[in-house]
Scaffold this active site. Structure first.
Site, PDB file in Angstrom:
ATOM      1  N   LYS A  33       0.848  -1.204   0.000  1.00 17.80           N
ATOM      2  CA  LYS A  33       0.000   0.000   0.000  1.00 17.80           C
ATOM      3  C   LYS A  33       0.883   1.253   0.000  1.00 17.80           C
ATOM      4  O   LYS A  33       2.089   1.172   0.258  1.00 17.80           O
ATOM      5  CB  LYS A  33      -0.910  -0.018   1.233  1.00 17.80           C
ATOM      6  N   TYR A 258      18.103  29.023   7.805  1.00 15.66           N
ATOM      7  CA  TYR A 258      16.896  29.722   8.265  1.00 15.66           C
ATOM      8  C   TYR A 258      16.826  29.747   9.786  1.00 15.66           C
ATOM      9  O   TYR A 258      17.110  28.751  10.446  1.00 15.66           O
ATOM     10  CB  TYR A 258      15.644  28.997   7.766  1.00 15.66           C
TER      11      TYR A 258
HETATM   12  C1  LIG Z   1      -0.422  -1.673   6.816  1.00 19.67           C
HETATM   13  C2  LIG Z   1      -0.967  -2.917   7.361  1.00 19.67           C
HETATM   14  C3  LIG Z   1      -0.135  -4.019   7.599  1.00 19.67           C
HETATM   15  C4  LIG Z   1       1.378  -3.943   7.483  1.00 19.67           C
HETATM   16  O1  LIG Z   1       1.896  -3.430   8.694  1.00 19.67           O
HETATM   17  P1  LIG Z   1       3.466  -3.345   8.986  1.00 19.67           P
HETATM   18  O2  LIG Z   1       3.550  -2.839  10.377  1.00 19.67           O
HETATM   19  O3  LIG Z   1       4.020  -2.371   7.990  1.00 19.67           O
HETATM   20  O4  LIG Z   1       4.003  -4.702   8.786  1.00 19.67           O
HETATM   21  C5  LIG Z   1      -0.719  -5.200   8.004  1.00 19.67           C
HETATM   22  N1  LIG Z   1      -2.059  -5.305   8.183  1.00 19.67           N
HETATM   23  C6  LIG Z   1      -2.886  -4.253   7.998  1.00 19.67           C
HETATM   24  C7  LIG Z   1      -4.344  -4.419   8.234  1.00 19.67           C
HETATM   25  C8  LIG Z   1      -2.375  -3.027   7.588  1.00 19.67           C
HETATM   26  O5  LIG Z   1      -3.205  -1.987   7.414  1.00 19.67           O
END
Ligand SMILES: *Cc1c(COP(=O)(O)O)cnc(C)c1O
Length: 362
Positions: A33, A258
């Protein structure tokens, strides 16, 4: 050309994926994702396609991007659909679908589907974000099966504190899950990266039909704040780097950048590097945040600006114009930079933009 770039090591990605599967003894959906946590979802999915049991994304838009690039096999939508109209696409592209709410269940019951769906039924075992209440879980499962719209249901939940190695919340959540799923003969999916790496004892009894959902560990970053033995076996996938484009020699007492947030304490050689918060380097990183210059440890000084930042070259006489600066990667861990900047490696990676992603290890 501007020298800022993110190198992506696909060999390391495959190593981490295989490690996830080996350590869990389960099948693994590679979580890609958010454009594979900033690493480029299509390229990462292609690199894993041959090995992987499937992929997981946040929404149908992300799944279609993969399908359009020719990615076959399972793709799970981690939040299911946001509107019932998406069920047409879910069916057409054979996507797997989380169901976390009553309205989603009802939409499936009413949908004119030609092929049955693969549904992952989410339990709220204590995170209290999404998912069915434990008292309603078995009922939702039975309704899905009775709908005639579903070929298979996988039972899933998500942990809220698995990254805290001294915390018993995961035990409690697991007990809630075991209680709620009693009598339901189905495959399960419980573990994200921290649950997979941090709690091998807790999940020892999980059957081989289990599915894990590794995300951050695929990209080689630890989800833990403290040292953790298994996490040291991960290989960092992204190297964020650039070069020194200007050098200043300043006496003691001179402000840099800055807001004059940094004032030289001694005669200082300041290197200006083509990297800024518009590339995703965190603006909140304080002076002292670690980095490497031509492979040698040094530090950020002064405030990070949009396109440039400043580093300390004083103790590195061999470094200067054109020197290579690594912000995170195999030499400086993203988790260490994240710790210094008050964030997590997840966010560092997701924020990377503008810089070209340069792939190797195909
Ligand atoms: C994003 C997500 C994961 C992956 O989590 P990590 O901590 O990056 O391994 C797993 N399950 C769900 C439901 C998620 O939304």
């Amino acid at each position: 050309m501007r020298p800022a770039r993110a190198l992506i090591d696909l060999q390391a990605l495959r190593h981490n994926y295989r490690l996830a599967r080996e350590l869990s003894g389960a099948r693994a959906l590679a979580v890609v994702k958010a454009d594979a946590y900033g690493h480029g979802a299509v390229r990462c999915a292609r690199a894993l396609q041959e090995d992987s049991d499937g992929f997981a994304v946040a929404c149908v838009e992300e799944a279609l991007q993969l399908r359009e690039a020719g990615i076959r096999g399972p793709i799970l939508l981690l939040e299911g659909f946001f509107e019932a109209s998406e069920l047409v696409l879910i069916e057409q592209h054979e996507l797997w679908c989380v169901v976390h709410a009553q309205w989603q269940l009802e939409s499936i019951e009413q949908a004119p589907l030609k092929r049955p769906l693969n549904v992952w039924l989410k339990l709220d075992s204590g995170m209290h974000r999404v998912g069915f209440h434990p008292a309603d879980y078995a009922g939702a499962y039975q309704r899905l099966l009775a709908s005639g719209k579903v070929a298979k249901v996988v039972l899933m939940t998500h942990f809220s504190r698995a990254d805290e190695l001294d915390c018993t919340r995961s035990d409690e959540q697991l007990a809630v899950f075991q209680q709620a799923r009693q009598g339901l003969a189905a495959e399960t999916s419980l573990r994200n990266s921290p649950a997979l790496l941090g709690w091998p004892q807790l999940f020892k009894e999980q059957p081989a039909s289990d599915w894990v959902r590794p995300g951050i560990m695929l990209y080689g970053a630890t989800p833990f704040e403290q040292q953790q033995a298994l996490a040291t076996r991960l290989q960092p996938v992204m190297t964020l780097e650039s070069r020194v484009i200007s050098v200043r020699e300043l006496p003691a007492g001179e402000p840099v950048g800055y807001g004059a947030r940094f004032v030289t304490e001694r005669a200082t050689r300041v290197g200006v590097v083509a990297m800024g918060y518009a590339d995703g380097y965190p603006r909140h990183a304080p002076s002292g945040t670690p980095l490497l210059i031509d492979g040698q440890p040094s530090r950020l000084i002064g405030r990070v600006s949009m396109d440039m930042l400043t580093v300390d070259l004083s103790d590195l006489p061999g470094c200067g114009l054109g020197s290579r600066v690594e912000f995170w990667g195999k030499g400086v861990l993203a988790s260490d930079v994240a710790g210094a900047a008050g964030t997590i490696p997840y966010q560092l990676f997701c924020n990377v933009r503008r810089v070209p992603l340069v792939y190797s290890g195909d």
